[in-house]
Design an enzyme around this catalytic site. Sequence first.
Site, short mmCIF file in Angstrom:
data_model
loop_
_atom_site.label_atom_id
_atom_site.label_comp_id
_atom_site.label_asym_id
_atom_site.label_seq_id
_atom_site.Cartn_x
_atom_site.Cartn_y
_atom_site.Cartn_z
N TYR A 182 10.32 94.32 40.26
CA TYR A 182 9.45 93.19 40.61
C TYR A 182 8.57 92.79 39.43
O TYR A 182 8.45 91.60 39.10
CB TYR A 182 8.60 93.60 41.81
N LYS B 47 8.69 89.18 37.50
CA LYS B 47 7.52 88.31 37.43
C LYS B 47 7.08 88.06 35.98
O LYS B 47 6.58 86.98 35.66
CB LYS B 47 6.38 88.92 38.24
#
Length: 299
Positions: A163, A167
Amino acid sequence: MSEASLDGRVAIVTGAGAGLGRAEALALADAGARVVLNDLPGGADGTAEEIRSRGGAASIVAGDVGERATADALLAAAVEGFGRLDVVVNNAGVTRDRMLFNMSDEEWDQVIHIHLRGHFLLSRNAAAHWRALAKQTGGPVGASIVNTASEAFLSGPPGQANYGAAKAGIAALTVSTARAMASSGVRANAICPRARTAMTADVFGADTSGEEVDPYSPEHVAPLVAYLASDAAARITGQVFVVYGGMVALVGAPVVEERFDKSGSLWTADDLDKQLGGYFSDRDPSVGFAADSIMKLTV
């Protein structure tokens, strides 16, 4: 008409069935935009019904944002279905949290696929459309992309290598998009929202604030997205914002903390140890590139 109005505009919102995406789609529609909603099959039906009940216009393109066919269908639904495209809000995402040493190939690939590839595909399609339109008309198109990054790319959460990496990629994609598309009149910004959604239920837990509006409600995020989509934000591009609980924080670019230069013609191990090693000899080893000060933002 106010510069913050989106009357006559057309927006695409991915992951619009619930949480942040739903709040963002409703905010855009309330500002006057016609909205193309994306989610998995059946996921965006409720959002579309609510927009229409408020007098707005909405269509749905179901599908995986990490697949090219979905991005193609979204662009077509806007341009062919509503006649134009002005705003892209890349929001769809998933989490597959695991410590790096336990993470499977599939858990890595799925998060990168939905978040980073999903952002890329729709942004690329929209950018190609807008660039061609700018060439055709000979002027800026006045369009806006709002991407969804996360403070995870700033903090390096140990259980979210996939993640956090996705991002970070989205933040870099945003800056690159802003610079590449400026001459066509397209702006791109990224938000790092703190919001209590199904995806973050285990992160924020239940609301115990006692406030009239939950500080982690998506309702605190959606107004910023609608604003960044509008002409009122015409001078805002290539930026990253942390937003939650009635606070918007502009994140500055990284700075050089210290510079080291070789003493001779080339670096030697002794020279590096003297300079780099000496600099870090009394430094807390837990202090690194992670932007821990940003994580301490409170409202």
